[in-house]
Design a protein around this motif. Structure first.
Motif, mmCIF file in Angstrom:
data_model
loop_
_atom_site.group_PDB
_atom_site.id
_atom_site.type_symbol
_atom_site.label_atom_id
_atom_site.label_comp_id
_atom_site.label_asym_id
_atom_site.label_seq_id
_atom_site.Cartn_x
_atom_site.Cartn_y
_atom_site.Cartn_z
ATOM 1 N N THR A 75 0.826 -1.202 0.000
ATOM 2 C CA THR A 75 0.000 0.000 0.000
ATOM 3 C C THR A 75 0.863 1.255 0.000
ATOM 4 N N LEU A 76 1.907 1.250 0.825
ATOM 5 C CA LEU A 76 2.814 2.400 0.871
ATOM 6 C C LEU A 76 3.500 2.618 -0.460
ATOM 7 N N MET A 77 3.961 1.541 -1.058
ATOM 8 C CA MET A 77 4.771 1.642 -2.262
ATOM 9 C C MET A 77 3.944 1.907 -3.516
ATOM 10 N N GLU A 80 -0.074 4.757 -1.745
ATOM 11 C CA GLU A 80 0.018 5.986 -0.971
ATOM 12 C C GLU A 80 1.117 6.928 -1.469
ATOM 13 N N PHE A 81 2.330 6.397 -1.644
ATOM 14 C CA PHE A 81 3.476 7.259 -1.979
ATOM 15 C C PHE A 81 4.302 6.667 -3.126
ATOM 16 N N PRO A 82 3.712 6.350 -4.263
ATOM 17 C CA PRO A 82 4.457 5.608 -5.287
ATOM 18 C C PRO A 82 5.699 6.338 -5.807
ATOM 19 N N PHE A 83 5.635 7.652 -5.966
ATOM 20 C CA PHE A 83 6.777 8.380 -6.521
ATOM 21 C C PHE A 83 7.919 8.462 -5.516
ATOM 22 N N ILE A 84 7.626 8.989 -4.326
ATOM 23 C CA ILE A 84 8.677 9.187 -3.330
ATOM 24 C C ILE A 84 9.204 7.847 -2.823
ATOM 25 N N PHE A 85 8.344 6.831 -2.725
ATOM 26 C CA PHE A 85 8.797 5.530 -2.243
ATOM 27 C C PHE A 85 9.851 4.944 -3.185
ATOM 28 N N VAL A 86 9.582 5.010 -4.488
ATOM 29 C CA VAL A 86 10.555 4.481 -5.449
ATOM 30 C C VAL A 86 11.856 5.270 -5.370
ATOM 31 N N THR A 344 -5.784 17.124 -3.515
ATOM 32 C CA THR A 344 -5.712 16.017 -4.466
ATOM 33 C C THR A 344 -6.365 14.772 -3.886
ATOM 34 N N LEU A 345 -7.266 14.191 -4.644
ATOM 35 C CA LEU A 345 -7.889 12.935 -4.217
ATOM 36 C C LEU A 345 -6.867 11.806 -4.255
ATOM 37 N N PRO A 346 -7.017 10.804 -3.412
ATOM 38 C CA PRO A 346 -6.052 9.698 -3.402
ATOM 39 C C PRO A 346 -6.113 8.888 -4.691
ATOM 40 N N ARG A 347 -5.033 8.216 -4.954
ATOM 41 C CA ARG A 347 -4.953 7.351 -6.134
ATOM 42 C C ARG A 347 -5.990 6.240 -6.028
ATOM 43 N N LEU A 348 -6.765 6.049 -7.084
ATOM 44 C CA LEU A 348 -7.801 5.019 -7.089
ATOM 45 C C LEU A 348 -7.250 3.651 -7.467
ATOM 46 N N VAL A 349 -6.270 3.625 -8.370
ATOM 47 C CA VAL A 349 -5.701 2.370 -8.868
ATOM 48 C C VAL A 349 -4.230 2.308 -8.475
ATOM 49 N N ALA A 350 -3.824 1.216 -7.864
ATOM 50 C CA ALA A 350 -2.434 1.065 -7.430
ATOM 51 C C ALA A 350 -1.503 0.940 -8.628
#
Length: 457
Positions: A75-77, A80-86, A344-350
């Motif tokens: 979920t984090l990766m 929630e935070f796909p850009f900064i996590f990578v 900004t609304l949260p990401r709907l699709v991981a």
């Protein structure tokens, strides 16, 4: 009374002012409603992660416990935070270049400094990380990925070229660096439940990599522990001895102990040698492959340097960034943080970093060892790439989308079936990486060892 006195017509300016006030009121109400909806939805996954960790059944088995942690970690990766996590994962690997015992070995191989091989090495590392960290714990796919990763390092670990401390340090950097970036620049902090899941996952990974982490944690001095507790504001009570492994929050203690040990190790081992900068500059060049022109590359490099803490920056040989670079970088990142948090609304699709293609029927090769490598397996493609399109399927979007046109204008390769060197059909796990350990016997032996470790938990 005349008709002109019976019907009053306000001046046009007054009508316009009234209309403007009504429009403003409606806009403010809609904005307040939107911000409220964003607030409620933004923290939904955070609350869900906490609930998932708190609702642990009694006497949960090891596999279920780690899979629960993986759900939160994914979920984090990916959501929630796909850009900064990578970017945190990339900076974690970058951070290992500041340790001379690691950088001197990597620099000798030239795989991470040669332009002809660095993109492939990056793709292989990214693929393996996704497999052993995110594939379902204990599944055949995960076992194969762990075995392949162990096989790559087995000879080097046995010979002493790869030190056990450095294996643990690499895992520590992967666990903590994304969290550090998220807490500094993302729209919210990582919660204790999410830190706990991270600690649970990386404790399990350390044990399956057969790293005696207790031995090295014992080297963390009381001064180091006190310094770490002060750095987090004394917000949690840490069980440094990690006695209660059955507690749902034991992973949180492990995370803090791992982070404290990492900082202690960096204080002892992180220092500058020329190999550090060789690797760091090659990595920065790779990460800037989509930035046009030398001027813009220099600007973005300065931004990357701002994201480094001083010990890391000094160890990899970069000068202190100018004040204007710090102000610009922080302004951009803080603006992004506030925009994501409130507007900004949260990401709907991981985000899906990998995608498994249709499986073939597996027919294991004859072998006296259990877990032999099948002749036919499902292949996996990467959904993005850096530097060169290894393992990326040449779909219509990948070949003709705006990104493809941009890479083509910069003179970079794009996904194509015509160049088999890029393996556009996707990778097989046991084929990833260097030649080390790339035999049926070694792979099967490591798979046996991984399964044995799983059964011992």
């Amino acid at each position: 009374m005349s008709a002109s006195h019976r019907f009053y017509h306000p001046p046009a300016s007054q009508t316009l002012a009234t209309y403007s006030q009504a429009t403003t009121s409606v806009f403010v109400l809609l904005l307040a409603f939107y911000v409220t909806v964003v607030r409620l939805l933004r923290y939904h996954r955070s609350h869900k992660n906490t609930t998932l960790l708190n609702n642990v059944p009694e006497k949960e088995d090891h596999v279920s416990s780690v899979r629960r942690a993986q759900v939160i970690y994914r979920t984090l990766m990916n959501s929630e935070f796909p850009f900064i996590f990578v970017k945190g994962v990339e900076l974690a690997l970058f951070r290992t270049y500041a340790i001379p015992t690691i950088s001197s070995l990597l620099d000798k191989t030239t795989l991470l400094t040669s332009k002809s091989s660095i993109a492939l090495r990056y793709s292989n590392t990214w693929a393996l990380f996704n497999e052993f960290a995110l594939a379902d714990w204990g599944s055949d796919r995960w076992v194969e990925a762990m075995a392949r990763t162990r096989a790559i390092h087995a000879t080097l670990r046995k010979s002493g070229k790869v030190r056990e401390e450095d294996m643990l340090y690499t895992l520590a950097a992967l666990a903590t660096q994304p969290v550090r970036l998220i807490n500094a620049w993302e729209w919210r902090q990582v919660t204790d439940a999410e830190l706990c899941a991270t600690g649970t996952l990386y404790r399990a990974l350390a044990e399956v990599f057969d790293i005696d982490w207790r031995k090295y944690f014992a080297d963390t001095t009381q001064e180091d522990k006190a310094s770490y507790e002060a750095s987090i504001g004394g917000q949690v009570s840490i069980d440094w001895d990690l006695r209660d492994s059955n507690s749902p929050y034991s992973g949180l203690d492990f995370y803090h102990a791992l982070f404290a040990w990492q900082q202690s190790y960096e204080n002892r081992a992180m220092r500058h040698i020329p190999a550090n900068h060789n690797l760091a500059s090659a990595a920065v060049d790779l990460l800037l492959w989509g930035v046009p022109g030398n001027f813009l590359k220099r600007v973005v490099t300065k931004i990357l340097v701002v994201l480094m803490d001083d010990p890391l920056r000094i160890a990899v040989g970069y000068l202190e960034p100018a004040t204007i670079s710090r102000i610009f970088t922080r302004t951009v990142l803080i603006s992004r943080k506030l925009t994501l948090r409130y507007l900004t609304l949260p990401r709907l699709v991981a985000v899906q970093p990998t995608r498994v293609l249709a499986s073939d029927v597996s027919h294991p090769q004859p072998s006296s060892l259990e877990g032999a490598i099948p002749q036919h397996q499902s292949r996996t493609i990467l959904t993005s790439y850096v530097g060169a399109p290894y393992y990326v399927k040449p779909t219509l979007w990948n070949r003709w989308g705006p990104g493809a046109w941009w890479w083509w204008c910069l003179g970079h390769p794009i996904p194509t079936q015509g160049i088999q060197h890029f393996v556009p059909e996707g990778y097989l796990i046991h084929e990833i990486g260097s030649r080390r350990g790339k035999t049926t016997t070694v792979q099967a032996r490591e798979e046996q060892a991984v399964r044995a470790l799983l059964h011992s938990f």
